[in-house]
Design a protein around this motif. Sequence first.
Motif: not given
Length: 120
Positions: A51-57
């Motif tokens: 989620a961090i890597e994909t920008g969701q977080m």
Amino acid sequence: MSDKLMGALYETMCDAMEAADIAGLDSVLADEFTLTHMTGYVQSKAEWLDAIETGQMQYHRMETVEATSSPEGTTPGLTARTLTDATIWGSRATWRLTLRSWFEPRGEEWVIARTVASTW
């Protein structure tokens, strides 16, 4: 485990969150790490890092207001109150979060085993 080491691991985690540094987070989190969000949702390490890597977080800024350490039985823990500016699943806000993290040994090193977030 010393208070200084707990604080250093916690700071490394926060810095890596702000930088979206997946390798940095991976290095301080246990393989079976879980993050319990303030909603109660329990997220695995793999899901959280994705989620961090994909920008969701996205963690824009984390200010630690205070941090205290204490053993809980034989498990060292650290409780930090933060002001966390983040975009989580499309919603950006500054949350007043209490992050309670527990640590465990891995060989000669220590890692963060789990973190529970709640509001303060």
